[in-house]
Structure formats: structure tokens, C-alpha cells
Design an enzyme around this catalytic site. Structure first.
Site, PDB file in Angstrom:
ATOM      1  CG  ASP A  68      48.262  41.638  33.443  1.00 39.31           C
ATOM      2  OD1 ASP A  68      47.844  42.291  34.426  1.00 39.31           O
ATOM      3  OD2 ASP A  68      48.892  40.577  33.566  1.00 39.31           O
TER       4      ASP A  68
ATOM      5  CG  ASP B  78      40.779  46.384  36.970  1.00 42.42           C
ATOM      6  OD1 ASP B  78      40.673  45.224  37.435  1.00 42.42           O
ATOM      7  OD2 ASP B  78      40.880  47.392  37.687  1.00 42.42           O
ATOM      8  CB  VAL B  79      39.752  40.673  35.857  1.00 33.34           C
ATOM      9  CG1 VAL B  79      40.589  40.204  34.680  1.00 33.34           C
ATOM     10  CG2 VAL B  79      40.556  40.676  37.149  1.00 33.34           C
TER      11      VAL B  79
ATOM     12  CE1 TYR C  31      46.732  34.318  45.387  1.00 37.55           C
ATOM     13  CE2 TYR C  31      47.281  32.399  46.708  1.00 37.55           C
ATOM     14  CZ  TYR C  31      47.303  33.071  45.501  1.00 37.55           C
ATOM     15  OH  TYR C  31      47.890  32.482  44.406  1.00 37.55           O
TER      16      TYR C  31
ATOM     17  CE  LYS D 177      44.635  32.497  43.148  1.00 37.02           C
ATOM     18  NZ  LYS D 177      44.512  32.725  41.687  1.00 37.02           N
TER      19      LYS D 177
ATOM     20  CB  THR E  84      55.536  34.294  39.222  1.00 39.38           C
ATOM     21  OG1 THR E  84      55.164  34.375  40.612  1.00 39.38           O
ATOM     22  CG2 THR E  84      55.190  32.919  38.670  1.00 39.38           C
TER      23      THR E  84
END
Length: 266
Positions: free
Chosen positions: A38, A64-65, A157, A161, A192
């Protein structure tokens, strides 16, 4: 049930909390070696300590992706610690820019897509050689109900997705004969940190307790979520770990919805 994961090596991004953390816990319980990743090392270290894994079975490396160089460094550290990975669970993501379409500027779109679409793309590109190398691999993307049932106040978002869902399906056709199976899991309204923030914001806006904010959200915004509660992260993790296992040896290119019926169509 033996899932055939003993000795496998898994990388789980978004692993410091929520669905990613519970996925790591279940993978460890099935005998896999797990690398958590993460953005923040301190949070990862705390998450790893809570898992209390046997020595040599759990590692935690921040990355960091959205950063290609950071992912290359992550790959170097993973290779040094555990060799090649067999399993990649892509669970990292953000809610991103919210509001109606006319209220979101280019920066809102770009920042959301950078993390939620290009993040998975870059992560997959970096670790795909590992997943193709052993004749057995599993790649699972955490997507969302929003990919197929978009909501008008979070379109960046939703679009990201949907893109990841298309990515998963396309990859599932490219590498299946090499032994790499690619699938997606699409949860809805899980307990979450992301939905905690959403519900606290709603609670503040409405001037009601968080429990009432959740109840009104379910009634007004998620009327088809028939169980009338937030899902638990382990309920999603159970499906992810199944897809990582030998028990899912004929499952490829699928999208498993863990949403209590929230998506209104079949």
C-alpha cells in the site's frame, strides 16, 4: 477445504486494511506466503503486525501504484524477499472525485483514473512476467458494482472500474493457455475505511447518527441491496481467495458480484 495454496506466493495491493487485509489473512491461513503493499509503510507495518504470520511468510513493502518507478522498486524488493509471485490481488483504489458530471473538472477525472484504472494497468504490466513464468497463475482485480451499475455522483470511479472489468476480461483471453487465470470480484457497500468515510460525511450532512445515515443510504441509494446491511470485508475476501485457488481451475474471465443483490439486473 484444502484450496491448494500452500507454498504459493501472493502479492496483495491495498493490503493495509479492509478487503485487502482480510484477503491476506485468508491466504496466510491457507499456507500461502503473502506480500502486502500500500502507499504508507507505517500503516502496512501495523497491518502486518496484526496478521501475526509465521516468520518468512509475510512481507510488507510500500509502493504507489500510480508510479512506474515505485512499482519497479516494489518488484525488486519482492523478488529479493520471495522470488516470483504466483498470485496478484489488485485491491488498491480510491473513491476519487465526486459530484454530478458538470461539477467535476479534468483534474478530478485524471486523478481518479490514474489510481483506479492506470494503477491496475501499471501494476499488472510490472508483475505479468512473474504470473506467466510458472505455468500456474492467478490475477484477481477488485472492481465494484459501479462498473456495471454506474451512479451519477461518482462517474470517474464508475468509469475506471468499468475499464478494469474490461481489462480483466481481455487479459483472461490472452494468457489462459499459459496457466494464468484472470477474474474480477465486484463488491457493493462493504464495511471498509472508504465507506466509513462516506457514511461519516453523510451523517454530518444529514445531522443524524452514522447508523441512521447508513439506513437512509440503503433505502434511498441502494434499494436492491436486499440484505439491508453493509457487507463484511471477509465476505468478499472469501470469494477472492477461492478465485486464487486450485478450486477455481475452470473459472476464467468472470466477474463475481458480492453485492447482496445491489446490481438490479442479472
Amino acid at each position: 477445504m484444502d484450496l491448494g495454496l500452500s507454498g504459493r506466493v501472493a502479492l496483495v495491493t491495498g493490503g493495509d486494511s479492509g478487503i485487502g487485509w482480510h484477503t491476506a489473512r485468508l491466504l496466510l491461513s491457507e499456507g500461502a506466503t503473502v506480500v502486502l503493499s500500500d502507499r504508507e509503510q507505517s500503516q502496512l507495518d501495523a497491518a502486518a503486525a496484526e496478521l501475526d504470520a509465521p516468520a518468512g511468510r509475510l512481507f510488507a513493502f510500500a509502493a504507489d501504484v500510480t508510479d512506474v518507478e515505485a512499482l519497479a522498486e516494489l518488484h525488486r524488493r519482492v523478488a529479493e524477499a520471495v522470488g516470483t509471485i504466483d498470485i496478484l490481488v489488485q485491491s488498491s483504489g480510491v473513491t476519487g472525485a465526486q459530484g454530478l458530471f458538470h461539477e467535476i473538472d479534468d483534474e478530478g477525472w485524471t486523478s481518479t483514473l490514474e489510481t483506479d484504472l492506470m494503477g491496475p494497468v501499471r501494476l499488472t504490466r510490472e508483475f505479468l512476467p512473474d504470473l506467466r513464468s510458472g505455468g500456474w497463475g492467478r490475477l484477481v482485480y477488485l472492481v465494484s458494482e459501479d462498473a456495471v451499475q454506474p451512479y451519477d455522483d461518482e462517474l470517474p470511479y464508475c468509469s475506471a472500474k468499468a475499464g478494469v472489468l474490461a481489462l480483466a476480461k481481455g487479459l483472461s483471453r490472452s494468457y489462459a493457455l499459459e496457466g494464468l487465470l484472470v477474474n474480477a470480484v465486484s463488491p457493493a457497500f462493504i464495511r471498509t475505511p472508504m465507506t466509513d468515510v462516506m457514511m461519516q460525511k453523510r451523517s454530518d450532512q444529514l445531522g443524524v447518527p452514522v447508523d441512521e445515515a447508513i439506513e437512509s443510504f440503503l433505502d434511498e441509494e441502494r434499494p436492491h441491496l436486499e440484505l439491508k446491511r453493509r457487507g463484511e470485508p471477509e465476505e468478499v475476501a472469501n470469494v477472492i481467495v477461492f478465485l486464487c485457488s486450485d478450486r477455481a481451475s475452470f473459472v476464467n474471465g468472470s466477474n463475481y458480484r458480492v453485492d447482496a443483490g445491489s446490481v438490479a439486473t442479472i
